[in-house]
Motif scaffolding. Structure first.
Motif, PDB file in Angstrom:
ATOM      1  N   MET A 100       0.810  -1.233   0.106  1.00  0.00           N
ATOM      2  CA  MET A 100      -0.162   0.016  -0.234  1.00  0.00           C
ATOM      3  C   MET A 100       0.938   1.323   0.077  1.00  0.00           C
ATOM      4  O   MET A 100       1.671   1.501   0.749  1.00  0.00           O
ATOM      5  CB  MET A 100      -0.805   0.053   1.479  1.00  0.00           C
ATOM      6  N   GLU A 101       0.506   1.952  -0.994  1.00  0.00           N
ATOM      7  CA  GLU A 101       1.454   3.302  -0.962  1.00  0.00           C
ATOM      8  C   GLU A 101       1.234   4.375  -0.008  1.00  0.00           C
ATOM      9  O   GLU A 101      -0.345   4.292   0.557  1.00  0.00           O
ATOM     10  CB  GLU A 101       1.530   3.987  -2.545  1.00  0.00           C
ATOM     11  N   LYS A 102       1.886   5.050   0.530  1.00  0.00           N
ATOM     12  CA  LYS A 102       1.849   6.059   1.357  1.00  0.00           C
ATOM     13  C   LYS A 102       1.387   7.428   0.852  1.00  0.00           C
ATOM     14  O   LYS A 102       2.335   7.723  -0.309  1.00  0.00           O
ATOM     15  CB  LYS A 102       2.901   6.313   2.338  1.00  0.00           C
ATOM     16  N   LEU A 103       0.209   7.970   1.085  1.00  0.00           N
ATOM     17  CA  LEU A 103       0.038   9.191   0.352  1.00  0.00           C
ATOM     18  C   LEU A 103       0.118  10.457   0.897  1.00  0.00           C
ATOM     19  O   LEU A 103       0.194  10.273   2.215  1.00  0.00           O
ATOM     20  CB  LEU A 103      -1.762   9.269   0.084  1.00  0.00           C
ATOM     21  N   SER A 104       0.382  11.501   0.398  1.00  0.00           N
ATOM     22  CA  SER A 104       0.462  12.964   0.979  1.00  0.00           C
ATOM     23  C   SER A 104      -0.809  13.345   1.780  1.00  0.00           C
ATOM     24  O   SER A 104      -1.690  12.430   1.544  1.00  0.00           O
ATOM     25  CB  SER A 104       1.046  13.709   0.074  1.00  0.00           C
ATOM     26  N   ILE A 105      -0.790  14.152   2.614  1.00  0.00           N
ATOM     27  CA  ILE A 105      -1.931  14.725   3.175  1.00  0.00           C
ATOM     28  C   ILE A 105      -3.035  14.994   1.972  1.00  0.00           C
ATOM     29  O   ILE A 105      -4.117  14.929   2.258  1.00  0.00           O
ATOM     30  CB  ILE A 105      -1.660  15.603   4.383  1.00  0.00           C
ATOM     31  N   ILE A 106      -2.503  15.720   1.116  1.00  0.00           N
ATOM     32  CA  ILE A 106      -3.447  16.237   0.021  1.00  0.00           C
ATOM     33  C   ILE A 106      -3.965  15.004  -0.816  1.00  0.00           C
ATOM     34  O   ILE A 106      -5.302  14.971  -0.928  1.00  0.00           O
ATOM     35  CB  ILE A 106      -2.702  17.065  -0.872  1.00  0.00           C
ATOM     36  N   GLY A 107      -3.129  14.120  -0.845  1.00  0.00           N
ATOM     37  CA  GLY A 107      -3.647  12.852  -1.426  1.00  0.00           C
ATOM     38  C   GLY A 107      -4.955  12.130  -0.708  1.00  0.00           C
ATOM     39  O   GLY A 107      -5.865  11.502  -1.053  1.00  0.00           O
TER      40      GLY A 107
ATOM     41  N   MET B 124      -6.617  13.416   1.518  1.00  0.00           N
ATOM     42  CA  MET B 124      -7.943  14.376   1.623  1.00  0.00           C
ATOM     43  C   MET B 124      -8.634  14.157   0.351  1.00  0.00           C
ATOM     44  O   MET B 124     -10.030  14.272   0.341  1.00  0.00           O
ATOM     45  CB  MET B 124      -7.351  15.885   1.794  1.00  0.00           C
ATOM     46  N   ARG B 125      -7.831  14.110  -0.717  1.00  0.00           N
ATOM     47  CA  ARG B 125      -8.775  13.843  -2.050  1.00  0.00           C
ATOM     48  C   ARG B 125      -9.240  12.637  -1.779  1.00  0.00           C
ATOM     49  O   ARG B 125     -10.663  12.358  -2.557  1.00  0.00           O
ATOM     50  CB  ARG B 125      -7.783  13.835  -3.259  1.00  0.00           C
ATOM     51  N   ARG B 126      -8.815  11.414  -1.486  1.00  0.00           N
ATOM     52  CA  ARG B 126      -9.411  10.182  -1.462  1.00  0.00           C
ATOM     53  C   ARG B 126     -10.782  10.323  -0.409  1.00  0.00           C
ATOM     54  O   ARG B 126     -11.764   9.758  -0.828  1.00  0.00           O
ATOM     55  CB  ARG B 126      -8.485   8.991  -1.020  1.00  0.00           C
ATOM     56  N   PHE B 127     -10.361  10.978   0.631  1.00  0.00           N
ATOM     57  CA  PHE B 127     -11.555  10.951   1.735  1.00  0.00           C
ATOM     58  C   PHE B 127     -12.671  11.567   0.961  1.00  0.00           C
ATOM     59  O   PHE B 127     -14.022  11.061   1.013  1.00  0.00           O
ATOM     60  CB  PHE B 127     -11.059  11.720   2.962  1.00  0.00           C
ATOM     61  N   VAL B 128     -12.480  12.797   0.244  1.00  0.00           N
ATOM     62  CA  VAL B 128     -13.369  13.493  -0.388  1.00  0.00           C
ATOM     63  C   VAL B 128     -14.211  12.932  -1.559  1.00  0.00           C
ATOM     64  O   VAL B 128     -15.470  12.533  -1.545  1.00  0.00           O
ATOM     65  CB  VAL B 128     -13.137  14.777  -0.948  1.00  0.00           C
TER      66      VAL B 128
END
Length: 67
Positions: A1-8, A10-14
């Motif tokens: 599983m790749e580690k996403l940045s906080i922006i990534g 947040m985009r996935r959550f939205v």
């Protein structure tokens, strides 16, 4: 599983939130109005009950402290 940045993240959550909201079943106008009336009536009944209990408690406390 790749580690996403906080922006990534947040985009996935939205995106996940929007997808989930599209799967929801929303009430119609009539059902919403009926539910609203039911909630308002329930709150009024509960408020009257609490006021009645408060008055009874007030009377009992006065009898105990003044008497």
């Amino acid at each position: 599983m790749e580690k996403l940045s906080i922006i990534g993240r947040m985009r996935r959550f939205v995106g996940d939130t929007i997808a989930e909201m599209k799967r929801c079943t929303w009430p119609g106008r009539r059902q919403l109005a009926e539910s609203t009336v039911l909630v308002v009536v329930a709150i009024m009944v509960l408020a009257c009950f609490v006021a009645g209990v408060d008055q009874v408690a007030l009377i009992l406390i006065r009898l105990v402290t003044v008497g």
